[in-house]
Design an enzyme around this catalytic site. Structure first.
Site, short mmCIF file in Angstrom:
data_model
loop_
_atom_site.label_atom_id
_atom_site.label_comp_id
_atom_site.label_asym_id
_atom_site.label_seq_id
_atom_site.Cartn_x
_atom_site.Cartn_y
_atom_site.Cartn_z
CD1 TRP A 118 -0.20 -5.53 -3.80
CD2 TRP A 118 0.02 -6.53 -1.52
NE1 TRP A 118 0.52 -6.70 -3.71
CE2 TRP A 118 0.52 -7.35 -2.63
CE3 TRP A 118 -0.28 -6.93 -0.30
CZ2 TRP A 118 0.99 -8.59 -2.23
CZ3 TRP A 118 0.22 -8.26 0.09
CH2 TRP A 118 0.81 -9.15 -0.93
NE ARG A 141 4.60 1.71 -1.07
CZ ARG A 141 5.55 1.87 -0.03
NH1 ARG A 141 6.43 2.32 0.14
NH2 ARG A 141 5.03 1.11 1.28
CG HIS A 149 23.58 -35.60 -4.90
ND1 HIS A 149 24.13 -36.83 -4.39
CD2 HIS A 149 24.63 -34.83 -4.98
CE1 HIS A 149 25.53 -36.67 -4.35
NE2 HIS A 149 25.55 -35.39 -4.65
CD GLU A 209 11.37 -10.71 -8.53
OE1 GLU A 209 12.65 -10.86 -8.39
OE2 GLU A 209 10.74 -10.34 -7.88
CG ASN A 242 0.15 2.16 3.90
OD1 ASN A 242 -0.60 2.12 3.31
ND2 ASN A 242 1.41 2.69 3.25
N GLY A 243 -0.51 -1.03 6.73
CA GLY A 243 -0.28 -2.06 8.03
C GLY A 243 -1.41 -2.93 7.99
CE LYS A 301 15.35 -10.37 -9.60
NZ LYS A 301 16.01 -9.61 -8.53
CD GLU A 320 18.95 -11.75 -7.84
OE1 GLU A 320 18.17 -12.23 -6.92
OE2 GLU A 320 18.52 -10.70 -8.37
CE LYS A 326 12.07 -1.83 -5.46
NZ LYS A 326 12.89 -3.02 -6.05
CB CYS A 367 -0.74 -0.02 1.25
SG CYS A 367 -1.97 -1.60 1.41
C1 F6R Z 1 13.19 -9.75 -5.87
C2 F6R Z 1 13.03 -8.98 -4.80
C3 F6R Z 1 12.59 -9.29 -3.36
C4 F6R Z 1 13.22 -8.53 -2.38
C5 F6R Z 1 12.92 -8.91 -0.92
C6 F6R Z 1 13.58 -7.87 0.06
O1 F6R Z 1 13.69 -9.18 -7.23
O2 F6R Z 1 12.82 -7.62 -5.38
O3 F6R Z 1 12.95 -10.75 -3.21
O4 F6R Z 1 14.61 -8.47 -2.55
O5 F6R Z 1 11.50 -8.76 -0.90
O6 F6R Z 1 13.43 -6.58 -0.17
P1 F6R Z 1 14.26 -5.58 0.49
O7 F6R Z 1 15.49 -5.72 0.11
O8 F6R Z 1 13.59 -4.40 0.39
O9 F6R Z 1 14.32 -5.89 1.86
#
Ligand code: F6R
Length: 608
Positions: A74, A27, A504, A488, A100-101, A485, A481, A603, A2
């Protein structure tokens, strides 16, 4: 997650709020709404869907009011719908709130208020705040908000307006960020600084359990216990252009192209090449304290967690300190052992991730020194840790984290160098490491020149539905990673394994429809990796390799190769990740995905 934007001043609030909401789109959200003082009352509009839908609904409404609040939701409690969108109002529609929250005890409060005759119209937890403030209101809005907040459990970043107080908005926070933007004859409030920078660079961050009374020309901050607070005004050190897409098609693309800058910015002013040393100023530790460190625990989520896993290799090798990397969400509910000599690093781009914050608070409660490796200046993790370092990657808008990852890896390399040189690392190793680190941004630029080639490769592989990502040693977290990527943003199934683990069990899945991306630069493990690649080939697996320039052998074994320049083994992840970020990006574009706002994701994950 949010987002909140509020405005009080002399300009028309509607365009300011809508523009602010658009800046928060990154976000992630599913509905949006706005409330404005107009004709002695509060006018409200909220819509399920994108901000464009809300804008459309507002087209016929010639609101000129100069005070208002707005929100992108959200969904957590109650499905995404226009009715569940914020702002929420009380029974008489005199109070409007955005929140928010999560209010954890909302059901008890709601039932009690229903018994008292309150009429609820949404499925949300947030609506109880509007009714609770209504219940507590006896002419003083600030006092009503304060009193209501003493009765709720959970987290909140909240902004409130009341039609009897047209020159006032009230905001408060606990566990969900709130920042006040200070203008001239106008003030703003938002859940992060992005919507504020086009109006002002002067901001004040609220602390937990603080309430602010904001009018057009002043603001006052109090604790929930009514003590007045005087916060320092901070200056935002980046401009509106940093949060714009420029000539790129997507923020993610722009941010991948900024990975070299991210390395440079995280390193700038922190390394001394001649002496082969590094200094991260914000750690607030003396050299002796650093020498006394016996164990490092790194807590983080998602991409930041994988950066931590790379850091584990760097720190153990260079500084000879045992490192444990934990998912923050697991750490906080274990019984983590924090003994004397343990320090805890929390890595977070946003500095607001609920699990990382809570894990850090748990570590602190157990007596650990907590340090942050954070991108967002003024964020909660940055402020609540005992020290730490900013990576200075600038705003990261694409939901998928890319340049922040590069900044985090750089900060960890510098940390390894700093701790290493205080222990056994020789000056020549230190010098070599600094020299190689300084060369990394240029090498990243070199990899980025292969953008078109990587795009074509992604297109060729876009017919596949499953991928393995494989790496060994320090490049295993890079495989993790790379797989994250891809899944997601392109929604393709991807799994990562340490190279040798494949046999394995997972190798049973390999056939000509299950390609593998292997991260196999010329490092200490190269020969072993080649044997593993042969095992995949023997089972008809298709292979894309990330390999070191000049490695001709590999091109004879695998189907496709993306080359990276050579560097020291422990810095390779700074290079090997770049083609994987580009590969995921182009795959998502090819498949027509919403690259910057992938489905179901936000985000900044500010709920558990
Ligand atoms: C993946 C991604 C998430 C964040 C995770 C932690 O691309 O963006 O996996 O890395 O939610 O977020 P932060 O770094 O903001 O704590």
């Amino acid at each position: 997650m949010c987002g909140i934007v509020g405005y009080i001043g002399s300009k028309s609030a509607k365009p300011i709020l809508l523009d602010g909401l658009k800046k928060l789109e990154y976000r992630g959200y599913d509905s949006a709404g706005i409330a404005i003082f107009e004709n002695d009352g509060i006018q409200l509009e909220k819509k399920k869907g994108k901000i464009a839908v809300l804008e459309e609904a507002l087209k016929g409404k010639d609101w000129k009011g100069t005070v208002g609040i707005s929100h992108t939701r959200w969904a957590t409690h109650g499905k995404p719908s226009s009715i569940n969108a914020h702002p929420h109002t009380d029974c008489k529609e005199k109070i409007a709130i955005v929140h928010n929250g999560i209010i954890e005890n909302y059901l008890q409060i709601k039932n009690r208020l229903i018994e008292k005759g309150h009429n609820f119209i949404t499925e949300t937890d947030s609506e109880v705040l509007a009714h609770l403030i209504e219940e507590e209101y006896h002419g003083d809005l600030s006092e009503a908000v304060r009193s209501a907040l003493t009765k709720v459990e959970g987290t909140y970043g909240i902004v409130v307006m009341h039609s009897d107080h047209p020159n006032l908005i009230i905001t408060a926070r606990k566990g969900s960020p709130v920042v006040i933007g200070i203008g001239e004859g106008e003030n703003f409030v938002a859940s992060d600084v992005t919507p504020l920078i086009s109006h002002t660079k002067n901001v004040v961050y609220l602390d937990d359990e603080e309430i602010a009374e904001i009018s057009a020309d002043k603001y006052r901050i109090f604790t929930i216990g009514k003590e007045e607070r005087n916060h320092e005004v901070s200056k935002i050190d980046w401009g509106i252009e940093d949060a714009e897409k420029k000539h790129y098609d997507h923020f993610m693309q722009k941010e991948i192209f900024e990975e070299g800058d991210a390395v440079y910015n995280a390193m700038r002013g922190r390394v001394i090449p001649e002496e082969g040393i590094a200094h991260l100023g914000g750690l607030n530790m003396t050299d002796d304290e650093m020498r006394a460190v016996k164990r490092i625990v790194i807590i983080a989520c998602g991409t930041a967690h994988y950066a931590g896993r790379v850091g584990e290799y760097m720190i153990e090798r260079y500084a000879n300190i045992p490192v444990e990397v934990e998912y923050a969400s697991e750490f906080r509910y274990r019984d983590p052992v924090i003994d004397e000599g343990t320090i805890v690093f929390a890595i977070s781009q946003s500095g607001e991730t609920a699990d990382t914050l809570a894990a850090m608070q748990e570590a602190k409660r157990r007596g650990a020194k907590t340090l942050g490796i954070v991108n967002s200046v003024g964020s909660t993790i940055a402020r609540e840790s005992d020290g730490g370092t900013y990576i200075h990657a600038g705003p990261e808008i694409g939901v998928a984290s890319t340049k922040a990852f590069s900044g985090q890896l750089t900060a960890l390399a510098i940390l390894a160098l700093q701790f290493g040189r205080l222990r056994d690392m020789s000056v020549s190793t230190g010098r070599k490491l600094v020299k190689e680190l300084i060369d990394i941004p240029e090498k990243i630029e070199n990899i980025l020149t292969q953008n078109d080639f990587i795009r074509k490769l992604s297109e060729k592989y876009s017919i596949y539905e499953d991928f393995f990502f494989l790496g060994r040693g320090i490049n295993y977290p890079i495989a993790l990673e790379g797989a994250l990527k891809l899944k997601e943003i392109s929604y393709i199934h991807a799994e990562a394994y340490p190279m040798a683990e494949l046999k394995h069990g997972p190798i049973a899945l390999i056939d000509d429809k299950f390609p593998c991306v292997v991260v196999v630069p010329k490092d200490d493990y190269y020969e072993k990796n080649i044997s593993n690649i042969q095992e995949i080939k023997a089972r008809d697996g298709r292979i894309i390799a990330i390999a070191t320039e000049g490695d001709k052998e590999i091109s004879k074994i695998v189907d496709d190769v993306i080359y990276i320049p050579p560097t020291m083994d422990l810095l390779l992840p700074l290079l090997t990740i770049v083609p994987l970020h580009l590969f995921a990006y182009h795959m998502a574009v090819k498949l027509g995905r919403d690259v910057d706002k992938p489905r179901n994701l936000a985000k900044s994950v500010t709920v558990e």
